[in-house]
Design a protein around this motif. Sequence first.
Motif, short mmCIF file in Angstrom:
data_model
loop_
_atom_site.label_atom_id
_atom_site.label_comp_id
_atom_site.label_asym_id
_atom_site.label_seq_id
_atom_site.Cartn_x
_atom_site.Cartn_y
_atom_site.Cartn_z
N TYR A 91 72.95 71.48 -24.74
CA TYR A 91 72.55 72.23 -23.55
C TYR A 91 72.43 71.32 -22.34
CZ TYR A 91 71.10 75.61 -27.07
OH TYR A 91 71.07 76.48 -28.13
N PHE A 92 72.52 71.91 -21.16
CA PHE A 92 72.12 71.23 -19.94
C PHE A 92 70.61 71.45 -19.83
CE2 PHE A 92 76.13 70.13 -18.36
CZ PHE A 92 77.01 71.19 -18.53
N PRO A 93 69.82 70.41 -19.70
CA PRO A 93 68.37 70.62 -19.58
C PRO A 93 68.00 71.21 -18.23
CG PRO A 93 68.92 68.31 -19.27
CD PRO A 93 70.20 69.00 -19.66
N ALA A 94 66.82 71.78 -18.17
CA ALA A 94 66.30 72.27 -16.89
C ALA A 94 66.05 71.06 -15.99
CB ALA A 94 65.00 73.04 -17.12
N ILE A 95 66.13 71.29 -14.70
CA ILE A 95 65.92 70.21 -13.71
C ILE A 95 64.71 70.56 -12.85
CG2 ILE A 95 66.95 68.97 -11.76
CD1 ILE A 95 68.43 68.45 -14.36
N ARG A 96 63.80 69.61 -12.70
CA ARG A 96 62.65 69.79 -11.82
C ARG A 96 62.54 68.54 -10.95
NH1 ARG A 96 57.76 70.82 -15.02
NH2 ARG A 96 58.67 72.87 -15.27
N ASN A 97 62.51 68.73 -9.66
CA ASN A 97 62.43 67.62 -8.70
C ASN A 97 63.53 66.58 -8.95
OD1 ASN A 97 60.14 68.75 -7.48
ND2 ASN A 97 58.79 67.74 -8.94
N GLY A 98 64.72 67.09 -9.31
CA GLY A 98 65.86 66.21 -9.51
C GLY A 98 65.92 65.50 -10.85
N HIS A 99 64.99 65.80 -11.76
CA HIS A 99 64.94 65.12 -13.06
C HIS A 99 64.99 66.15 -14.19
CE1 HIS A 99 63.97 61.35 -11.12
NE2 HIS A 99 63.08 62.00 -10.39
N PRO A 100 65.68 65.82 -15.28
CA PRO A 100 65.71 66.73 -16.43
C PRO A 100 64.33 66.83 -17.08
CG PRO A 100 66.88 64.69 -16.95
CD PRO A 100 66.47 64.61 -15.51
N VAL A 101 63.97 68.05 -17.47
CA VAL A 101 62.68 68.30 -18.10
C VAL A 101 62.87 69.22 -19.30
CG1 VAL A 101 61.32 67.99 -15.99
CG2 VAL A 101 62.18 70.25 -16.60
N SER A 102 61.92 69.20 -20.19
CA SER A 102 61.89 70.09 -21.35
C SER A 102 61.53 71.50 -20.88
CB SER A 102 60.86 69.57 -22.35
OG SER A 102 60.79 70.40 -23.46
N SER A 103 62.12 72.51 -21.53
CA SER A 103 61.79 73.89 -21.17
C SER A 103 62.02 74.80 -22.36
CB SER A 103 62.64 74.35 -19.98
OG SER A 103 64.01 74.38 -20.36
N HIS A 104 61.43 75.98 -22.31
CA HIS A 104 61.60 76.98 -23.36
C HIS A 104 62.80 77.85 -22.97
CE1 HIS A 104 60.36 79.35 -26.76
NE2 HIS A 104 60.47 80.44 -26.02
N TYR A 105 63.64 78.19 -23.94
CA TYR A 105 64.85 78.94 -23.66
C TYR A 105 65.03 80.01 -24.73
CZ TYR A 105 69.75 79.81 -22.52
OH TYR A 105 70.93 80.39 -22.15
N ARG A 106 65.41 81.21 -24.31
CA ARG A 106 65.64 82.31 -25.23
C ARG A 106 67.04 82.87 -25.00
NH1 ARG A 106 61.41 87.00 -25.10
NH2 ARG A 106 61.31 86.03 -23.09
N MET A 107 67.75 83.16 -26.06
CA MET A 107 69.09 83.75 -25.98
C MET A 107 69.07 85.13 -26.59
SD MET A 107 71.90 80.96 -26.96
CE MET A 107 71.34 79.29 -27.13
N HIS A 108 70.07 85.91 -26.25
CA HIS A 108 70.24 87.24 -26.81
C HIS A 108 71.62 87.30 -27.45
CE1 HIS A 108 66.67 88.76 -24.75
NE2 HIS A 108 67.03 87.93 -23.81
N PHE A 109 71.67 87.62 -28.73
CA PHE A 109 72.93 87.75 -29.46
C PHE A 109 73.15 89.21 -29.80
CE2 PHE A 109 72.08 83.37 -30.03
CZ PHE A 109 73.26 82.75 -30.40
N LYS A 110 74.38 89.66 -29.65
CA LYS A 110 74.76 91.01 -30.08
C LYS A 110 75.87 90.83 -31.12
CE LYS A 110 76.72 95.32 -28.37
NZ LYS A 110 77.23 96.00 -27.14
#
Length: 98
Positions: free
Chosen positions: A70-89
């Motif tokens: 994955y591409f990580p979330a970016i905060r203030n120009g820096h990659p950070v950890s984040s929670h992510y949810r996907m939807h599969f059909k």
Amino acid sequence: MGPSGQHPRRPTQPRRFRYAPLSSEHDRPTYRRPACTIDAQGRSHDCMVQEGHYTELNQTALDYVVQASYFPAIRNGHPVSSHYRMHFKFLIPQTAEP
């Protein structure tokens, strides 16, 4: 990059998985909602399927989110950890009866 200049948090390498066909009584679309924490390096952790009753499909969705990068979330120009949810059909094809 997204509209705010951030990388999208979607998998960078989409994959196709094979899964065991279900019985003909399950011939309609079925949905799964796996969720993970994506770390600052773009790796998934603590993945689980939040919705779904068929273990074969749950495992297929879980395999996908665990193996993807994955591409990580970016905060203030820096990659950070984040929670992510996907939807599969899942569209389950009907199998021919013998």
